[in-house]
Design a protein around this motif. Structure first.
Motif, PDB file in Angstrom:
ATOM      1  N   GLY A 140      24.892   4.884  34.363  1.00 34.90           N
ATOM      2  CA  GLY A 140      25.034   4.723  35.807  1.00 34.90           C
ATOM      3  C   GLY A 140      24.299   5.844  36.529  1.00 34.90           C
ATOM      4  O   GLY A 140      23.154   6.165  36.233  1.00 34.90           O
ATOM      5  N   ASN A 141      25.005   6.475  37.478  1.00 33.66           N
ATOM      6  CA  ASN A 141      24.403   7.574  38.242  1.00 33.66           C
ATOM      7  C   ASN A 141      24.880   8.935  37.770  1.00 33.66           C
ATOM      8  O   ASN A 141      24.751   9.926  38.487  1.00 33.66           O
ATOM      9  CB  ASN A 141      24.740   7.398  39.732  1.00 33.66           C
ATOM     10  CG  ASN A 141      24.071   6.165  40.319  1.00 33.66           C
ATOM     11  OD1 ASN A 141      22.931   5.870  39.990  1.00 33.66           O
ATOM     12  ND2 ASN A 141      24.788   5.448  41.176  1.00 33.66           N
ATOM     13  N   GLU A 142      25.451   8.982  36.578  1.00 32.17           N
ATOM     14  CA  GLU A 142      25.964  10.243  36.058  1.00 32.17           C
ATOM     15  C   GLU A 142      24.823  11.171  35.651  1.00 32.17           C
ATOM     16  O   GLU A 142      23.671  10.769  35.525  1.00 32.17           O
ATOM     17  CB  GLU A 142      26.884   9.987  34.859  1.00 32.17           C
ATOM     18  CG  GLU A 142      28.150   9.204  35.215  1.00 32.17           C
ATOM     19  CD  GLU A 142      29.039   9.014  34.006  1.00 32.17           C
ATOM     20  OE1 GLU A 142      28.776   9.597  32.949  1.00 32.17           O
ATOM     21  OE2 GLU A 142      30.015   8.257  34.131  1.00 32.17           O
ATOM     22  N   ARG A 143      25.183  12.437  35.426  1.00 33.69           N
ATOM     23  CA  ARG A 143      24.177  13.434  35.039  1.00 33.69           C
ATOM     24  C   ARG A 143      23.642  13.147  33.640  1.00 33.69           C
ATOM     25  O   ARG A 143      24.254  12.420  32.868  1.00 33.69           O
ATOM     26  CB  ARG A 143      24.775  14.837  35.100  1.00 33.69           C
ATOM     27  CG  ARG A 143      25.897  15.063  34.107  1.00 33.69           C
ATOM     28  CD  ARG A 143      26.558  16.433  34.332  1.00 33.69           C
ATOM     29  NE  ARG A 143      27.572  16.695  33.335  1.00 33.69           N
ATOM     30  CZ  ARG A 143      28.806  16.226  33.367  1.00 33.69           C
ATOM     31  NH1 ARG A 143      29.182  15.429  34.363  1.00 33.69           N
ATOM     32  NH2 ARG A 143      29.668  16.541  32.421  1.00 33.69           N
ATOM     33  N   LEU A 144      22.525  13.764  33.323  1.00 38.54           N
ATOM     34  CA  LEU A 144      21.910  13.601  32.011  1.00 38.54           C
ATOM     35  C   LEU A 144      22.819  14.177  30.926  1.00 38.54           C
ATOM     36  O   LEU A 144      23.351  15.275  31.072  1.00 38.54           O
ATOM     37  CB  LEU A 144      20.559  14.317  31.991  1.00 38.54           C
ATOM     38  CG  LEU A 144      19.663  14.081  30.771  1.00 38.54           C
ATOM     39  CD1 LEU A 144      19.170  12.645  30.746  1.00 38.54           C
ATOM     40  CD2 LEU A 144      18.487  15.042  30.794  1.00 38.54           C
ATOM     41  N   TRP A 182      34.385  11.710  12.241  1.00 40.08           N
ATOM     42  CA  TRP A 182      34.516  12.345  13.549  1.00 40.08           C
ATOM     43  C   TRP A 182      35.806  13.155  13.612  1.00 40.08           C
ATOM     44  O   TRP A 182      35.843  14.230  14.202  1.00 40.08           O
ATOM     45  CB  TRP A 182      34.496  11.296  14.661  1.00 40.08           C
ATOM     46  CG  TRP A 182      33.132  10.728  14.923  1.00 40.08           C
ATOM     47  CD1 TRP A 182      32.050  10.758  14.096  1.00 40.08           C
ATOM     48  CD2 TRP A 182      32.717  10.035  16.097  1.00 40.08           C
ATOM     49  NE1 TRP A 182      30.990  10.122  14.666  1.00 40.08           N
ATOM     50  CE2 TRP A 182      31.358   9.653  15.897  1.00 40.08           C
ATOM     51  CE3 TRP A 182      33.344   9.671  17.272  1.00 40.08           C
ATOM     52  CZ2 TRP A 182      30.627   8.959  16.854  1.00 40.08           C
ATOM     53  CZ3 TRP A 182      32.626   8.969  18.234  1.00 40.08           C
ATOM     54  CH2 TRP A 182      31.283   8.611  18.021  1.00 40.08           C
ATOM     55  N   ASN A 183      36.871  12.623  13.013  1.00 40.61           N
ATOM     56  CA  ASN A 183      38.147  13.336  12.981  1.00 40.61           C
ATOM     57  C   ASN A 183      38.130  14.506  12.012  1.00 40.61           C
ATOM     58  O   ASN A 183      39.059  15.315  12.000  1.00 40.61           O
ATOM     59  CB  ASN A 183      39.288  12.373  12.618  1.00 40.61           C
ATOM     60  CG  ASN A 183      39.588  11.395  13.732  1.00 40.61           C
ATOM     61  OD1 ASN A 183      39.369  11.687  14.915  1.00 40.61           O
ATOM     62  ND2 ASN A 183      40.069  10.217  13.392  1.00 40.61           N
ATOM     63  N   SER A 184      37.099  14.569  11.149  1.00 41.97           N
ATOM     64  CA  SER A 184      36.990  15.655  10.171  1.00 41.97           C
ATOM     65  C   SER A 184      36.055  16.767  10.660  1.00 41.97           C
ATOM     66  O   SER A 184      35.710  17.657   9.897  1.00 41.97           O
ATOM     67  CB  SER A 184      36.475  15.109   8.843  1.00 41.97           C
ATOM     68  OG  SER A 184      37.337  14.117   8.330  1.00 41.97           O
ATOM     69  N   GLY A 185      35.634  16.673  11.913  1.00 40.19           N
ATOM     70  CA  GLY A 185      34.812  17.741  12.469  1.00 40.19           C
ATOM     71  C   GLY A 185      33.337  17.433  12.598  1.00 40.19           C
ATOM     72  O   GLY A 185      32.549  18.312  12.935  1.00 40.19           O
ATOM     73  N   PHE A 186      32.940  16.176  12.307  1.00 38.14           N
ATOM     74  CA  PHE A 186      31.529  15.800  12.416  1.00 38.14           C
ATOM     75  C   PHE A 186      31.253  14.959  13.659  1.00 38.14           C
ATOM     76  O   PHE A 186      30.249  14.273  13.741  1.00 38.14           O
ATOM     77  CB  PHE A 186      31.091  15.021  11.173  1.00 38.14           C
ATOM     78  CG  PHE A 186      31.007  15.859   9.930  1.00 38.14           C
ATOM     79  CD1 PHE A 186      29.887  16.621   9.658  1.00 38.14           C
ATOM     80  CD2 PHE A 186      32.067  15.889   9.039  1.00 38.14           C
ATOM     81  CE1 PHE A 186      29.809  17.399   8.514  1.00 38.14           C
ATOM     82  CE2 PHE A 186      31.999  16.666   7.892  1.00 38.14           C
ATOM     83  CZ  PHE A 186      30.878  17.424   7.632  1.00 38.14           C
ATOM     84  N   GLY A 187      32.158  15.024  14.616  1.00 39.85           N
ATOM     85  CA  GLY A 187      31.994  14.232  15.837  1.00 39.85           C
ATOM     86  C   GLY A 187      30.885  14.765  16.717  1.00 39.85           C
ATOM     87  O   GLY A 187      30.415  15.902  16.551  1.00 39.85           O
ATOM     88  N   PRO A 188      30.441  13.948  17.689  1.00 42.28           N
ATOM     89  CA  PRO A 188      29.371  14.382  18.593  1.00 42.28           C
ATOM     90  C   PRO A 188      29.833  15.510  19.511  1.00 42.28           C
ATOM     91  O   PRO A 188      30.971  15.523  19.970  1.00 42.28           O
ATOM     92  CB  PRO A 188      29.042  13.113  19.385  1.00 42.28           C
ATOM     93  CG  PRO A 188      30.282  12.279  19.304  1.00 42.28           C
ATOM     94  CD  PRO A 188      30.897  12.578  17.977  1.00 42.28           C
ATOM     95  N   VAL A 189      28.933  16.457  19.755  1.00 43.86           N
ATOM     96  CA  VAL A 189      29.202  17.563  20.676  1.00 43.86           C
ATOM     97  C   VAL A 189      28.241  17.414  21.852  1.00 43.86           C
ATOM     98  O   VAL A 189      27.021  17.581  21.701  1.00 43.86           O
ATOM     99  CB  VAL A 189      29.012  18.933  19.995  1.00 43.86           C
ATOM    100  CG1 VAL A 189      29.285  20.060  20.997  1.00 43.86           C
ATOM    101  CG2 VAL A 189      29.911  19.051  18.778  1.00 43.86           C
ATOM    102  N   PHE A 190      28.774  17.071  23.022  1.00 45.33           N
ATOM    103  CA  PHE A 190      27.955  16.766  24.194  1.00 45.33           C
ATOM    104  C   PHE A 190      27.670  18.013  25.014  1.00 45.33           C
ATOM    105  O   PHE A 190      28.476  18.930  25.113  1.00 45.33           O
ATOM    106  CB  PHE A 190      28.647  15.721  25.079  1.00 45.33           C
ATOM    107  CG  PHE A 190      28.900  14.405  24.373  1.00 45.33           C
ATOM    108  CD1 PHE A 190      27.897  13.463  24.275  1.00 45.33           C
ATOM    109  CD2 PHE A 190      30.137  14.124  23.826  1.00 45.33           C
ATOM    110  CE1 PHE A 190      28.115  12.246  23.649  1.00 45.33           C
ATOM    111  CE2 PHE A 190      30.380  12.909  23.195  1.00 45.33           C
ATOM    112  CZ  PHE A 190      29.363  11.973  23.102  1.00 45.33           C
ATOM    113  N   ILE A 191      26.492  17.989  25.635  1.00 47.97           N
ATOM    114  CA  ILE A 191      26.133  19.027  26.617  1.00 47.97           C
ATOM    115  C   ILE A 191      25.452  18.349  27.791  1.00 47.97           C
ATOM    116  O   ILE A 191      24.936  17.224  27.677  1.00 47.97           O
ATOM    117  CB  ILE A 191      25.179  20.087  26.015  1.00 47.97           C
ATOM    118  CG1 ILE A 191      23.907  19.421  25.466  1.00 47.97           C
ATOM    119  CG2 ILE A 191      25.875  20.892  24.935  1.00 47.97           C
ATOM    120  CD1 ILE A 191      22.849  20.420  24.986  1.00 47.97           C
ATOM    121  N   SER A 192      25.458  18.985  28.911  1.00 50.48           N
ATOM    122  CA  SER A 192      24.789  18.444  30.104  1.00 50.48           C
ATOM    123  C   SER A 192      23.311  18.799  30.049  1.00 50.48           C
ATOM    124  O   SER A 192      22.941  19.925  29.660  1.00 50.48           O
ATOM    125  CB  SER A 192      25.404  19.019  31.379  1.00 50.48           C
ATOM    126  OG  SER A 192      26.757  18.610  31.487  1.00 50.48           O
ATOM    127  N   GLY A 193      22.475  17.807  30.413  1.00 56.39           N
ATOM    128  CA  GLY A 193      21.035  18.053  30.382  1.00 56.39           C
ATOM    129  C   GLY A 193      20.571  18.858  31.558  1.00 56.39           C
ATOM    130  O   GLY A 193      19.463  19.350  31.563  1.00 56.39           O
TER     131      GLY A 193
END
Length: 203
Positions: A58-62, A192-203
């Motif tokens: 949508g119009n969310e940040r990168l 993902w529950n074992s610690g390999f889940g995605p780690v998001f950051i803002s662009g």
């Protein structure tokens, strides 16, 4: 060269399947010269897109993933693809007698059929360089449909069975493919529950 089959499966699939059956390459050679290369397209493109390009909803940040997280998920995806292709090829060979085909000790025809049928999905990985969810979904849906048709088209040629049996054989294999897909989703949740889940950051 085995990679030449990738183009032929889009232009003249019947002739290409006949050539694949005639070559009767070992599973190891099919994997080394074909699957290991083409299966890397999606994970590599996904890494580039998620770690460096980012995406918006949508119009969310990168939004991006950290490079370590993107690398971990790409490697795990690559391994899942390799295991999935092997499992499907093994299932093709395992079901062979049921549908009147010859079961082989090394599952050469089964692995080849699975590997080459997945070609559209391998090549669809390039679409991940344009990280727009709806676009990626449409491309992979079209690739999955063509891959399923390729398998149905190749079954009677590669496995040497009457075409009318290919419908039931193909239906059974699509069910196996869905089970493999669900298994990878369940595996993803566990990882993902074992610690390999995605780690998001803002662009």
């Amino acid at each position: 060269m085995l990679l030449s089959h990738a183009f032929g499966l889009f232009t003249h699939p019947d002739a290409e399947w006949a050539s694949i059956r005639k070559e009767h390459e070992t599973p190891r050679r099919v994997y080394v010269a074909y699957v290991l290369l083409l299966a890397a397209i999606g994970p590599v493109c996904a890494y580039i897109a998620t770690a460096h390009l980012g995406w918006t909803v949508g119009n969310e940040r990168l939004i991006k993933l950290t490079e370590i997280s993107a690398m971990q998920l790409s490697v795990l995806t690559y391994l899942a693809i390799l295991v999935g292709v092997f499992a499907l090829g093994y299932a093709i060979n395992w079901m062979a007698k049921t549908y009147g085909a010859h079961e082989e000790p090394n599952a050469a025809n089964g692995i080849a059929l699975a590997a080459y049928s997945c070609t559209p999905l391998f090549l669809a990985g390039f679409a991940l360089l344009y990280p727009v969810p709806w676009f990626n979904a449409l491309v992979f849906l079209a690739a999955a449909c063509y891959g399923a048709w390729l398998m149905y088209d190749g079954l009677p040629i590669v496995m040497g069975i009457p075409k009318e049996r290919a419908i039931m054989y193909g239906g059974a294999l699509l069910t196996v493919a869905l089970v493999i897909l669900v298994s990878t989703r369940v595996g993803s949740v566990i990882l993902w529950n074992s610690g390999f889940g995605p780690v998001f950051i803002s662009g």
